[in-house]
Design a protein around this motif. Structure first.
Motif, PDB file in Angstrom:
ATOM      1  N   TYR A 140       1.688  -5.796  -0.856  1.00 47.94           N
ATOM      2  CA  TYR A 140       2.169  -7.146  -1.105  1.00 47.94           C
ATOM      3  C   TYR A 140       3.421  -7.514  -0.306  1.00 47.94           C
ATOM      4  CZ  TYR A 140      -0.954  -6.798  -5.144  1.00 47.94           C
ATOM      5  OH  TYR A 140      -2.046  -6.631  -5.947  1.00 47.94           O
ATOM      6  N   GLY A 141       4.066  -6.542   0.268  1.00 45.39           N
ATOM      7  CA  GLY A 141       5.295  -6.792   1.008  1.00 45.39           C
ATOM      8  C   GLY A 141       5.073  -6.808   2.508  1.00 45.39           C
ATOM      9  N   PRO A 142       6.019  -6.261   3.262  1.00 42.52           N
ATOM     10  CA  PRO A 142       5.929  -6.296   4.733  1.00 42.52           C
ATOM     11  C   PRO A 142       4.752  -5.524   5.310  1.00 42.52           C
ATOM     12  CG  PRO A 142       8.182  -5.909   4.018  1.00 42.52           C
ATOM     13  CD  PRO A 142       7.333  -5.767   2.799  1.00 42.52           C
ATOM     14  N   GLY A 143       4.182  -4.603   4.522  1.00 44.65           N
ATOM     15  CA  GLY A 143       3.069  -3.819   5.037  1.00 44.65           C
ATOM     16  C   GLY A 143       3.455  -2.364   5.237  1.00 44.65           C
ATOM     17  N   PRO A 144       2.568  -1.571   5.826  1.00 42.06           N
ATOM     18  CA  PRO A 144       2.840  -0.140   5.985  1.00 42.06           C
ATOM     19  C   PRO A 144       4.073   0.130   6.845  1.00 42.06           C
ATOM     20  CG  PRO A 144       0.513  -0.615   6.343  1.00 42.06           C
ATOM     21  CD  PRO A 144       1.208  -1.940   6.278  1.00 42.06           C
ATOM     22  N   LEU A 145       4.767   1.208   6.521  1.00 36.74           N
ATOM     23  CA  LEU A 145       5.850   1.694   7.360  1.00 36.74           C
ATOM     24  C   LEU A 145       5.265   2.339   8.610  1.00 36.74           C
ATOM     25  CD1 LEU A 145       7.933   3.516   4.577  1.00 36.74           C
ATOM     26  CD2 LEU A 145       8.340   1.222   5.487  1.00 36.74           C
ATOM     27  N   SER A 146       6.084   2.485   9.629  1.00 32.20           N
ATOM     28  CA  SER A 146       5.647   3.247  10.788  1.00 32.20           C
ATOM     29  C   SER A 146       5.401   4.689  10.356  1.00 32.20           C
ATOM     30  CB  SER A 146       6.698   3.210  11.892  1.00 32.20           C
ATOM     31  OG  SER A 146       7.849   3.945  11.496  1.00 32.20           O
ATOM     32  N   LEU A 250      -4.295 -11.608  -4.160  1.00 35.17           N
ATOM     33  CA  LEU A 250      -3.563 -11.050  -3.024  1.00 35.17           C
ATOM     34  C   LEU A 250      -2.624 -12.073  -2.379  1.00 35.17           C
ATOM     35  CD1 LEU A 250      -3.251  -8.447  -1.397  1.00 35.17           C
ATOM     36  CD2 LEU A 250      -5.093  -9.242   0.098  1.00 35.17           C
ATOM     37  N   ALA A 251      -3.154 -13.221  -1.971  1.00 32.67           N
ATOM     38  CA  ALA A 251      -2.344 -14.209  -1.258  1.00 32.67           C
ATOM     39  C   ALA A 251      -1.210 -14.771  -2.113  1.00 32.67           C
ATOM     40  CB  ALA A 251      -3.231 -15.336  -0.727  1.00 32.67           C
ATOM     41  N   PRO A 252      -1.454 -15.202  -3.354  1.00 30.89           N
ATOM     42  CA  PRO A 252      -0.333 -15.729  -4.148  1.00 30.89           C
ATOM     43  C   PRO A 252       0.729 -14.676  -4.460  1.00 30.89           C
ATOM     44  CG  PRO A 252      -2.363 -15.660  -5.445  1.00 30.89           C
ATOM     45  CD  PRO A 252      -2.753 -15.415  -4.041  1.00 30.89           C
ATOM     46  N   THR A 253       0.321 -13.425  -4.611  1.00 33.10           N
ATOM     47  CA  THR A 253       1.319 -12.380  -4.865  1.00 33.10           C
ATOM     48  C   THR A 253       2.192 -12.175  -3.633  1.00 33.10           C
ATOM     49  OG1 THR A 253      -0.184 -11.266  -6.405  1.00 33.10           O
ATOM     50  CG2 THR A 253       1.675  -9.990  -5.576  1.00 33.10           C
ATOM     51  N   ARG A 254       1.585 -12.141  -2.464  1.00 33.46           N
ATOM     52  CA  ARG A 254       2.364 -12.006  -1.236  1.00 33.46           C
ATOM     53  C   ARG A 254       3.314 -13.192  -1.049  1.00 33.46           C
ATOM     54  NH1 ARG A 254      -2.511  -9.908   2.814  1.00 33.46           N
ATOM     55  NH2 ARG A 254      -2.406  -7.691   2.189  1.00 33.46           N
TER      56      ARG A 254
END
Length: 320
Positions: A140-146, A250-254
């Motif tokens: 839900y946030g920025p996505g996976p870390l490197s 998914l979209a509203p949570t993001r």
């Protein structure tokens, strides 16, 4: 965490160092993100798949008599370990150990004695906590870390485990090892009437006991939290939610996470939902610069600030 003014949103003292991880760490990044609230709800729900922890929670009754306080203290502990200085983290872990030492009894399914400080149960709490917060950050946030920062995150997870009774050598240190850990412990996990009651209570806390903020907040997060769970966990906990709801949420949570990403927004949410945790975050964000811009190991922090250090100081002053 008590404060000099008696308020949970005020710091007790200024922090002295960067704690265990430091400002460039993924742990500071992930644990201070607004997705951490979702991850925390996920972890306290999954905690009850351990039958010994479910028995401890049911017997102590804290989530029913004071749900907001119980959840706030637990989240404040996790955040303290992630971002506070070494002294504060060590003192918080000592308090937690003393509280857990009182949580002993008989687990009714197996008839075996349980202890909240049992290393296996502590490991389940620790892994599900760190895994859940990262899972929600990715989803839900920025996505996976490197790859490099994710590995550092799991390295930090091992370090943080030193404050609990579980052995750091037992703590998964990569995503692959987390999967292996879940596969290994899955046969020992189960649900029960008391566990289900607690899990669903934490997902949707009644207003009369949780007051408005927890009642509303838990319901706003519940579907998003369930959407992060694998099928086998949903079946074990009887979390009924369709794939269509998973996709729709998914979209509203993001969007909600993006809207609450500023420091002011995060503190506003915590003010009503988890004021003690808000006090930790406020000091992290707005406290005075830390005099020692360096990290410290848990072993060194315990040596400096733990029970043995306090006994040495008392003996020194007593001899004067």
């Amino acid at each position: 965490m008590p404060t000099s003014r008696g308020r949970a949103d005020q710091p007790r003292r200024e922090w002295e160092d960067y704690g265990f991880f430091g400002p460039d760490s993924p742990s500071w990044q992930v644990w201070t993100a607004p997705t951490a609230l979702l991850g925390f709800q996920r972890s306290v729900v999954l905690e009850h798949f351990d039958p010994f922890l479910a028995a401890a929670v049911a017997d102590m009754y804290g989530i029913y008599s004071d749900p907001r306080g119980r959840l706030d203290r637990t989240l404040a502990y996790f955040l303290t370990v992630a971002v506070a200085d070494g002294r504060t983290a060590i003192e918080a872990s000592e308090i937690l150990m003393r509280v857990h030492a009182k949580a002993t009894g008989i687990e009714p399914i197996s008839g075996q004695r349980y202890s909240a400080n049992n290393p296996a149960s502590q490991l389940w709490i620790h892994v599900t906590g760190w895994h859940s917060v990262l899972k929600c950050y990715e989803m839900y946030g920025p996505g996976p870390l490197s790859a490099a920062r994710e590995q550092r995150y799991w390295d930090d997870c091992v370090v943080a485990a030193e404050l609990q009774t579980c052995k750091p050598s037992d703590v998964p240190s990569s995503r692959a090892q987390v999967r292996e850990y879940f596969a290994e412990v899955r046969p020992r996990l189960c649900s029960s009437e008391r566990a289900e009651r607690a899990m669903h209570y934490l997902l949707r806390t009644p207003r009369a006991q949780g007051k408005f903020s927890l009642w509303a907040g838990s319901r706003l997060m519940a579907r998003s939290t369930i959407a992060t769970l694998p099928r086998w966990m949903r079946q074990m906990g009887r979390f009924e939610q369709s794939a269509a709801v998973d996709r729709a949420i998914l979209a509203p949570t993001r969007a909600a996470i993006r809207a609450t990403g500023s420091p002011r927004a995060k503190l506003a949410i915590l003010r009503g939902y988890a004021p003690m945790t808000g006090g930790v975050l406020r000091q992290h964000l707005y406290g005075d610069p830390r005099p020692r811009a360096e990290t410290i190991t848990p072993a060194r922090a315990r040596e400096l600030y733990g029970p043995a250090a306090k006994l040495r100081a008392e003996a020194m002053f007593a001899g004067r």
